[in-house]
Design an enzyme around this catalytic site. Sequence first.
Site, PDB file in Angstrom:
ATOM      1  N   HIS A  61     -35.211 -35.490 -48.081  1.00 39.95           N
ATOM      2  CA  HIS A  61     -35.585 -36.786 -47.505  1.00 39.95           C
ATOM      3  C   HIS A  61     -36.704 -36.699 -46.463  1.00 39.95           C
ATOM      4  O   HIS A  61     -37.157 -37.721 -45.964  1.00 39.95           O
ATOM      5  CB  HIS A  61     -34.342 -37.418 -46.868  1.00 39.95           C
ATOM      6  CG  HIS A  61     -33.862 -36.606 -45.692  1.00 39.95           C
ATOM      7  ND1 HIS A  61     -33.340 -35.340 -45.826  1.00 39.95           N
ATOM      8  CD2 HIS A  61     -33.860 -36.862 -44.367  1.00 39.95           C
ATOM      9  CE1 HIS A  61     -33.042 -34.861 -44.643  1.00 39.95           C
ATOM     10  NE2 HIS A  61     -33.343 -35.765 -43.729  1.00 39.95           N
ATOM     11  N   ASP A  62     -37.102 -35.478 -46.093  1.00 41.50           N
ATOM     12  CA  ASP A  62     -38.173 -35.299 -45.113  1.00 41.50           C
ATOM     13  C   ASP A  62     -39.483 -34.865 -45.773  1.00 41.50           C
ATOM     14  O   ASP A  62     -40.488 -34.689 -45.075  1.00 41.50           O
ATOM     15  CB  ASP A  62     -37.806 -34.195 -44.104  1.00 41.50           C
ATOM     16  CG  ASP A  62     -36.643 -34.579 -43.209  1.00 41.50           C
ATOM     17  OD1 ASP A  62     -36.467 -35.779 -42.939  1.00 41.50           O
ATOM     18  OD2 ASP A  62     -35.905 -33.664 -42.784  1.00 41.50           O
TER      19      ASP A  62
HETATM   20  C1  NOJ Z   1     -33.905 -33.053 -39.583  1.00 40.54           C
HETATM   21  C2  NOJ Z   1     -33.597 -34.196 -40.490  1.00 40.54           C
HETATM   22  O1  NOJ Z   1     -33.636 -33.750 -41.814  1.00 40.54           O
HETATM   23  C3  NOJ Z   1     -34.593 -35.280 -40.182  1.00 40.54           C
HETATM   24  O2  NOJ Z   1     -34.552 -36.332 -41.114  1.00 40.54           O
HETATM   25  C4  NOJ Z   1     -34.326 -35.771 -38.780  1.00 40.54           C
HETATM   26  O3  NOJ Z   1     -35.312 -36.692 -38.414  1.00 40.54           O
HETATM   27  C5  NOJ Z   1     -34.341 -34.624 -37.775  1.00 40.54           C
HETATM   28  N1  NOJ Z   1     -33.643 -33.460 -38.235  1.00 40.54           N
HETATM   29  C6  NOJ Z   1     -33.702 -35.047 -36.493  1.00 40.54           C
HETATM   30  O4  NOJ Z   1     -32.324 -35.198 -36.677  1.00 40.54           O
END
Ligand code: NOJ
Length: 547
Positions: A317-318
């Site tokens: 998702h990132d």
């Molecule tokens: C990693 C997560 O995968 C991401 O989506 C999130 O923004 C950051 N950690 C902070 O929790």
Amino acid sequence: MKMTPKWWHDAVVYQIYPRSFCDSNNDGIGDLQGIISKLDYLKNLGVNVIWLSPVYRSPMDDNGYDISDYQDIAPEFGTMADMQQLLAEAKQRDIRIIMDLVVNHTSDEHPWFQEARKSKDNPYRDYYIWRQPKEGGSAPDEQGSIFGGSAWQYDEQTGEYYFHLFSKKQPDLNWENPKVQHEVHKMMNWWIEQGIGGFRLDVIDLIGKEIDKGITGNGPRLHPLLQEMNRATFGDKDLLTVGETWGATPEIAKLFSNPEREEFSMVFQFEHITLTWEHGDKWNPIPLDLPAFKKVLTKWQVELENEGWNSLFWNNHDLPRVVSKYGDEGQYRVESAKMLATTLHLMKGTPYVYQGEEIGMTNVAFDSIDDYRDIETLNFYKERTENGVAPETMLAAVHENSRDNARTPMHWDNSYNAGFSTNQPWLQVNPNYPDINVAAALEDQSSIFYHYQKLIQLRKSLPVIVHGTFEPVFEDHDKVFAYVRSDEQHRLFVLNNFTAEEVVLALPESLRTDNAECIIANYEHRQQLGEELTLKPYESFAVLMPA
Ligand code: NOJ
């Protein structure tokens, strides 16, 4: 040394980003009942674990990675009863649910923080990290936040700064405080009692930080804290635990995942991902250097040996969609998506499929920054354009690497909004959904979906895929990534063309055969592997041979 077999060694995990998966009540936001309605679909795909991105109560500054109550469900996702139903219905289908555990920080709306900010002597003050302003009132140091700007936020009420590695609505917990450790362990045990299958531990390598020394990742206190967490919670349970560790090298990964050390089952490492970020900056994307990419993947396959366990993933998702990043989202979308799937799933480790990957969903390119929702994207767009980067340059980088690429709603069919919701979705659907959707994939026996299904079945039936050794072939080739997996029974030769060009290869004697047992391919199955081989664009296949 052989690893003691674990159920998660041959598992395949499917990641759900609940907000974007399936909206059952048509409020434009995916929810738990939506997930329940798609469990049969996931069973058909063959996965046996779901990693659920956060569904806890949250003000949603970072879409749930900012938790205000760890033991409740966000109303937009449903209720605790829905969660219990999800666990029960998943169990009936032999699917375990892994919860996303976000304990580097909470939301600033968590009751602990609400208390902590009231006064310097509040019993919860030390749950978080506070420092005096520097003389003149500025932040204690120069530490930046991962989401842009300073990692320090001034709090009027008590005249001190608190520390936040992510947004200012995500204050970092103070893991030096034994009470914090105890509260988190208690909460984890509560979830374990609910019958979950394990945890994905968000940015867990940040919890051992020593900020006064400028150390954030892999701090000296990290491993003792994790060993204590293991002992106090999941250590004696048969659960899957995967740590998100951006700073891991293979040596560091062994510290986390060597079973003898009693920390986690495995970690996510990101070395292959950051190769396309210039100097580690995702807003300066650079093309994939395939030889470097191969080197990194090979290193991880070989160096963990039996002292650690890999997780295998291309996207989450990132991250951008894999077919857009390393494949071809145009003419060869199907071929390249299958090739990438084969490359990943036949390596050693536990594969993770991110929602929509199994139908070859692509990145999205909205015309305006106003159509984006991700806090990181919006913060950096603002910061960089204010500092002189041209808006077109920044928008191009957003198209390439924004987290919203992965977060557009799942494509279920070709109806309005891709069958995700009949209401306006929280983030627009990718306009290519009429062509790329689950209903179309299920009807087409040669779809990407069935390719993933086949790969998942193969992993369950062929031990060489799970435990075989890994040896690279054509190591210096700049277009193909090939390897051989071996155990006492078999050799599995996996050959992948990462380009849109035809590639001619001279095969070594040991890999030639007149009677190939081709177990998977994205063009016709190969019967013979002679001295010379011509690979079609993005061609990929795997051939099983006797040991
Ligand atoms: C990693 C997560 O995968 C991401 O989506 C999130 O923004 C950051 N950690 C902070 O929790």
